[in-house]
Design a protein around this motif. Structure first.
Motif, short mmCIF file in Angstrom:
data_model
loop_
_atom_site.label_atom_id
_atom_site.label_comp_id
_atom_site.label_asym_id
_atom_site.label_seq_id
_atom_site.Cartn_x
_atom_site.Cartn_y
_atom_site.Cartn_z
N ASP A 199 0.80 -1.24 0.00
CA ASP A 199 0.00 0.00 0.00
C ASP A 199 0.83 1.28 0.00
O ASP A 199 0.26 2.38 0.06
N MET A 200 2.17 1.19 -0.09
CA MET A 200 2.98 2.42 -0.07
C MET A 200 2.63 3.31 -1.25
O MET A 200 2.53 4.55 -1.10
N ASP A 201 2.44 2.73 -2.42
CA ASP A 201 2.10 3.54 -3.59
C ASP A 201 0.79 4.28 -3.38
O ASP A 201 0.66 5.47 -3.74
N LYS A 202 -0.19 3.63 -2.77
CA LYS A 202 -1.49 4.26 -2.52
C LYS A 202 -1.35 5.41 -1.51
O LYS A 202 -1.98 6.46 -1.65
N ALA A 203 -0.52 5.19 -0.46
CA ALA A 203 -0.33 6.23 0.55
C ALA A 203 0.32 7.46 -0.06
O ALA A 203 -0.12 8.60 0.18
N VAL A 204 1.37 7.26 -0.85
CA VAL A 204 2.07 8.38 -1.47
C VAL A 204 1.15 9.13 -2.43
O VAL A 204 1.09 10.37 -2.43
N GLN A 205 0.39 8.39 -3.23
CA GLN A 205 -0.52 9.01 -4.20
C GLN A 205 -1.56 9.88 -3.47
O GLN A 205 -1.83 11.02 -3.89
N ARG A 206 -2.11 9.38 -2.36
CA ARG A 206 -3.15 10.15 -1.65
C ARG A 206 -2.56 11.39 -0.98
O ARG A 206 -3.20 12.46 -0.97
N ILE A 207 -1.37 11.28 -0.43
CA ILE A 207 -0.75 12.46 0.21
C ILE A 207 -0.39 13.51 -0.84
O ILE A 207 -0.60 14.72 -0.63
N GLU A 208 0.17 13.06 -1.97
CA GLU A 208 0.50 14.01 -3.04
C GLU A 208 -0.76 14.73 -3.53
O GLU A 208 -0.74 15.94 -3.81
N GLN A 209 -1.85 13.99 -3.62
CA GLN A 209 -3.13 14.59 -4.01
C GLN A 209 -3.54 15.66 -3.00
O GLN A 209 -3.96 16.77 -3.39
N ALA A 210 -3.39 15.35 -1.71
CA ALA A 210 -3.76 16.31 -0.66
C ALA A 210 -2.86 17.55 -0.72
O ALA A 210 -3.34 18.68 -0.55
N LEU A 211 -1.58 17.34 -0.98
CA LEU A 211 -0.65 18.47 -1.07
C LEU A 211 -0.99 19.36 -2.28
O LEU A 211 -1.00 20.59 -2.18
N ASN A 212 -1.29 18.73 -3.39
CA ASN A 212 -1.60 19.48 -4.61
C ASN A 212 -2.90 20.26 -4.48
O ASN A 212 -3.06 21.34 -5.08
N ASN A 213 -3.85 19.72 -3.69
CA ASN A 213 -5.17 20.37 -3.57
C ASN A 213 -5.30 21.24 -2.32
O ASN A 213 -6.40 21.69 -2.00
N ASN A 214 -4.16 21.42 -1.61
CA ASN A 214 -4.17 22.23 -0.37
C ASN A 214 -5.20 21.71 0.65
O ASN A 214 -5.87 22.50 1.32
#
Length: 565
Positions: free
Chosen positions: A61-76
């Motif tokens: 699940d590391m790929d899923k965790a990184v993808q979700r955090i990057e999404q949160a960072l990009n969307n503030n």
């Protein structure tokens, strides 16, 4: 004490490593006992490198965790970093939040109140996230059993990423990502990370996306070394490398919070034992006596003068903690004696007024006294909460699990666990636990054991030998400080009891064809008769340095002594 000399190793293995490394028999033996069997193993052991860390994406699940955090960072999005109130949890929160703050301002931390919310993910924490518009919670050192809590968060459109290292139950929470090397379906090569370690692997993966390497993350390793020491995870593999470099940070460039604590204790260079017994209890004291938020604030503080203020407060919490645990330990010992329970194979005690923040420490003290699986209960709301500790070799987690019909919730490890029960189930649980342990424990485990690495002669203890031993550090489970046995020793005649109430023993031992050497045995004062009048005795010890008046000399740190026949 049971003295157990580790079995002799195959001569060909010892000779092969001895030849490859150009070391003596004793060093080769010590290395093979620790799983170091080749030149390459030894290189990684003696010369740890952050380049040898495993790829974080090997974790499920590391790929899923990184993808979700990057999404949160990009969307503030607002991100809530949530962790347990012990050292592993608070350091993990400080590490994750500190890293995320380098990439966004939309991050906050949350530590549950030990008394109002209890261990792990809480409904109150999720409500806090919902009320303050957090759309993502990153839970550290907890969450692997939070099935209902994660479902509750999903109903409120809050996503969860779980970074845990405890054993999962039969079901995995329905989170965006669940990082836990102990998941049966996780192929990550190293299973013994602490909660802060799992959090660090997530940060490592996020940093890789930014073109960074683990060497760029060394500023966070002081937190990780502290968690590794405090959570008593094996100091092997990745943990050993991370602890090695984390100690370097603590001693060369500590964060202001650590610097403020070290200033309070006035010690120049800290090893892993100092971290466990000096830094960790102070961080823990905040969560035990007040609130874990105090520890996170101290660990994240950038201003040294502000950190000093928090450190002074935490020093007060630590003094209060010491006073409470000493008082409760005495009350618990009296309860055991009055109830006549010394003959049981378990220790289970309860008092509704005991401070919930120190019952884990009390459980450890009782285990040291009676040396048997121990559980200490106190009142927590309308339930009873407890901390459990075990003896070496016995899995207290499995023993508690076998009594699950009387338990509301529990979690933990082989040697330490926490649980909650209804008050009316106390006596039934107490008996079930005793019955389970009685059926499953090897009675030999109820006598403390000293595992001895090798039998040596005093003449083998040279400055060169000690210089090599020092390179075995940092020590901990899986890589304990080497312990030796020497037989047919005599005191020179100047041995004596020292310290308050003559509690400790100081000897100067001699053996034919070897220089005399001083030995100090803490809490061995009652064994003075064994060395008096130049009687022959055997000793088990580790080797360390004595610093006195600017002079440095080798000494024996005695673990136990017995009459020599």
């Amino acid at each position: 004490m049971r003295w157990t000399l580790k079995p002799k190793l195959p001569i060909d293995k010892v000779e092969a490593l001895k030849e490859a490394l150009q070391v003596d028999d004793f060093v080769a033996t010590l290395l093979i006992q620790r799983g170091i069997e080749t030149y390459e193993d030894a290189r990684k052991f003696f010369r740890p490198s952050l380049k040898d860390l495993h790829n974080p994406y090997l974790m499920k699940d590391m790929d899923k965790a990184v993808q979700r955090i990057e999404q949160a960072l990009n969307n503030n999005e607002n991100i809530l970093v949530y962790g347990d109130y012990d050292v592993d949890g608070t350091t993990a929160v400080a590490l994750m939040a500190s890293y995320l703050k380098t990439r966004t301002t939309q991050v906050a931390t949350y530590i549950p109140d030990r008394y109002a919310e209890g261990y792990g993910v809480s409904y109150a924490g999720i409500d806090f996230a919902h009320d303050n518009n957090f759309s993502l919670i990153i839970a550290l050192d907890c969450g692997i059993k939070a099935i209902d809590k994660v479902a509750y968060a999903n109903e409120k459109d809050i996503d969860f990423i779980i970074c845990d290292h405890h054993r999962p139950g039969d079901e995995i929470p329905n989170a965006v990502a669940v990082l836990d090397p102990k998941r049966p379906d996780c192929d990550y090569p190293y299973k013994e990370l602490c909660g802060c370690g799992v959090g660090f692997k997530l940060v490592q993966a996020l940093a890789e996306n930014q073109g960074q390497t683990p060497e760029d993350l060394t500023e966070y390793l002081d937190l990780l070394a502290t968690a590794i020491g405090a959570d008593i995870v094996p100091v092997t593999g990745e943990n050993r490398a991370l602890a090695y470099f984390g100690l370097q940070v603590i001693n060369s460039n500590p964060r202001p919070g650590f610097k403020a604590i070290i200033q309070q204790i006035k010690k120049e260079e800290l090893n892993i034992t100092d971290v466990v017994f000096i830094i960790a209890p102070r961080i823990n004291a905040a969560g035990r006596m007040k609130h874990g938020n105090h520890a996170v604030t101290l660990l994240m503080e950038q201003d040294y003068n502000e950190a000093i203020k928090f450190a002074i407060d935490i020093e007060t919490f630590n003094a209060d903690r010491k006073e409470a645990d000493q008082l409760i330990t005495q009350e618990a010992l009296i309860q055991i004696e009055v109830d006549g329970e010394q003959e049981r194979l378990t220790t289970v005690v309860y008092n509704e007024s005991w401070h919930k923040g120190v019952i884990g420490i009390v459980a450890s003290r009782l285990t040291e006294t009676y040396y048997r699986p121990t559980i200490v209960f106190t009142k927590s709301g309308d339930k009873l909460a407890a901390s459990a500790r075990s003896v070496s070799g016995f899995d207290v987690y499995n023993a508690i699990d076998a009594c699950s019909e009387f338990i509301e919730q529990f979690g933990g490890h082989k040697y330490a666990a926490g649980l909650t029960i209804k008050e009316e189930n106390y006596e039934a649980f107490k008996q079930a636990f005793e019955d389970t342990v009685s059926k499953t424990i090897d009675r030999n485990l109820l006598t403390p054991e000293i595992k001895i690495d090798a039998q040596i002669h005093l003449a083998d203890i040279t400055p060169k030998f000690y210089r090599i031993l020092k390179q075995f550090a940092p020590f901990g489970p899986g890589n304990m400080i080497p312990v030796f046995m020497t037989t047919h020793l005599r005191d020179t005649g100047y041995g004596k009891c020292v310290g308050e109430d003559d509690k400790h023993l100081r000897v100067t031992v001699r053996q034919p064809n070897a220089p005399n050497i001083v030995g100090i045995g803490f809490s061995l004062g009652d064994k003075f008769d064994l060395i008096n009048d130049k009687k022959l005795f055997n000793a088990v010890y580790s080797i360390d340095e004595n610093h006195w008046n600017g002079n440095v000399s080798l000494q024996l740190k005695l673990r136990d002594i017995k009459e020599s026949f």
